[in-house]
Design an enzyme around this catalytic site. Structure first.
Site, PDB file in Angstrom:
ATOM      1  N   HIS A 138       0.378  -1.143   0.100  1.00  0.00           N
ATOM      2  CA  HIS A 138      -0.191   0.141  -0.379  1.00  0.00           C
ATOM      3  C   HIS A 138       1.051   0.991   0.335  1.00  0.00           C
ATOM      4  CE1 HIS A 138      -0.280  -0.066   4.578  1.00  0.00           C
ATOM      5  NE2 HIS A 138       0.214   0.688   4.238  1.00  0.00           N
ATOM      6  N   GLU A 143      -4.922   0.219   0.232  1.00  0.00           N
ATOM      7  CA  GLU A 143      -4.547  -1.111   0.676  1.00  0.00           C
ATOM      8  C   GLU A 143      -4.846  -1.782  -0.608  1.00  0.00           C
ATOM      9  OE1 GLU A 143      -3.318  -1.917   2.889  1.00  0.00           O
ATOM     10  OE2 GLU A 143      -4.401  -1.677   4.208  1.00  0.00           O
TER      11      GLU A 143
HETATM   12  C1  F6R Z   1       1.702   6.846   6.121  1.00  0.00           C
HETATM   13  C2  F6R Z   1       1.708   6.158   5.008  1.00  0.00           C
HETATM   14  C3  F6R Z   1       1.734   4.873   5.116  1.00  0.00           C
HETATM   15  C4  F6R Z   1       3.071   4.771   5.229  1.00  0.00           C
HETATM   16  C5  F6R Z   1       3.335   2.838   5.190  1.00  0.00           C
HETATM   17  C6  F6R Z   1       4.564   2.393   6.445  1.00  0.00           C
HETATM   18  O1  F6R Z   1       1.450   8.409   5.475  1.00  0.00           O
HETATM   19  O2  F6R Z   1       0.475   7.098   3.966  1.00  0.00           O
HETATM   20  O3  F6R Z   1       1.593   3.761   3.653  1.00  0.00           O
HETATM   21  O4  F6R Z   1       4.093   5.024   4.761  1.00  0.00           O
HETATM   22  O5  F6R Z   1       2.203   2.245   5.901  1.00  0.00           O
HETATM   23  O6  F6R Z   1       4.474   2.420   7.138  1.00  0.00           O
HETATM   24  P1  F6R Z   1       6.475   2.423   8.543  1.00  0.00           P
HETATM   25  O7  F6R Z   1       7.014   3.412   7.512  1.00  0.00           O
HETATM   26  O8  F6R Z   1       5.441   2.466   9.477  1.00  0.00           O
HETATM   27  O9  F6R Z   1       6.108   1.343   7.828  1.00  0.00           O
END
Ligand code: F6R
Length: 260
Positions: A138, A143
């Protein structure tokens, strides 16, 4: 797609920060698209350092964040409004009036999403969009099976994403099911996209996005259709790329005029 494979997240984040700093210096009224989560934290730390030590000036910039949890306001410790305040905005000089984050407490989600899209367009469009990637591919909170043409709207998180994000909450049960997110169509209109991905947990999603087919089953794969995408990876997130030696060679042998 430009694939930049570095030894560790700190080095990758410095590279991405260099790109953003060059943009802001060239265009002081730049419109920045920003992400939350663990991934951009070292990037924001580097931007703060550049602001403090090198005079990087955000006073003319505007920002739009990708997403927010429905039901969480600025006072909630896991809200993205709060995250941005703590990890970036409180330490740079971006004017509060030009900071935009979807409102998780809005009473009219469709109207709020339409207004969000309108204000992105009225700002002149996003110059550079920072993205992380979910372990399921995503981007934003689009998603798998999200429309590749989608606009800002409500989405329902998968159980996998709720588990991945549980560490920001007291327990997994506290992770909201619903979010407001920019759509994939919205993200694709940014003039440049910077996707950062670190760790083994992202390796499958990255390989699918870069070398797999374009499919809504891996929403990040649509970035293959974007003319200006940079992927900043560490060794672990790049580990499943079949052509990683080629990407390394390309980056190391870039002509000087192509460097930012
Ligand atoms: C956050 C967002 C999400 C995150 C993804 C990865 O604003 O849009 O797409 O970039 O869920 O999250 P992390 O960086 O916590 O692994």
């Amino acid at each position: 797609m430009e694939i930049i494979i570095t030894s560790d997240p700190a080095t990758a984040s410095q590279e991405a920060a260099r790109f953003l700093a060059a943009l802001i210096r060239k265009k002081p009224v730049a419109v920045l698209g920003l992400a939350t989560g663990s991934t951009p934290v070292p990037l924001y730390r580097e931007l703060i350092r550049m602001h403090r030590e090198e005079g990087l000036d955000f006073s003319g910039c505007t920002s739009f964040n990708l997403d927010e949890y429905v039901g969480l306001g600025a006072d909630h410790p896991a809200s993205y409004r709060r995250f941005m305040q703590e990890n970036l905005f409180s330490s740079i000089n971006l004017p509060a009036a030009r900071i935009h984050i979807p409102d998780g407490l809005t009473q009219d989600i469709p109207a709020h999403c339409a207004a969000y899209e309108k204000s992105i367009a009225e700002s002149g469009g996003i110059d550079a969009q920072v993205l992380g990637i979910g372990s399921d591919g995503h981007v934003g909170f689009n998603e798998p099976t999200s429309s590749l043409a989608s606009r800002t709207r409500i989405k329902t998180l998968t159980q996998r994403t709720r588990s991945d994000n549980a560490h920001f909450f007291a327990s997994e049960n506290d992770v909201p099911h619903h979010v407001i997110t920019m759509g994939i169509g919205t993200i694709m209109e940014a003039r440049a996209v910077l996707l950062l991905a670190f760790g083994e947990n992202k390796a499958d999603a990255v390989a699918g996005a870069v070398e797999g087919p374009i499919t809504a089953s891996n929403p990040a794969s649509i970035l293959q259709m974007h003319p200006t995408v940079k992927l900043y990876l560490d060794e672990k997130s790049a580990s499943k790329l079949a052509r990683r030696d080629y990407y390394r060679w390309v980056f190391e042998n870039k002509p000087d005029w192509q460097r930012d």
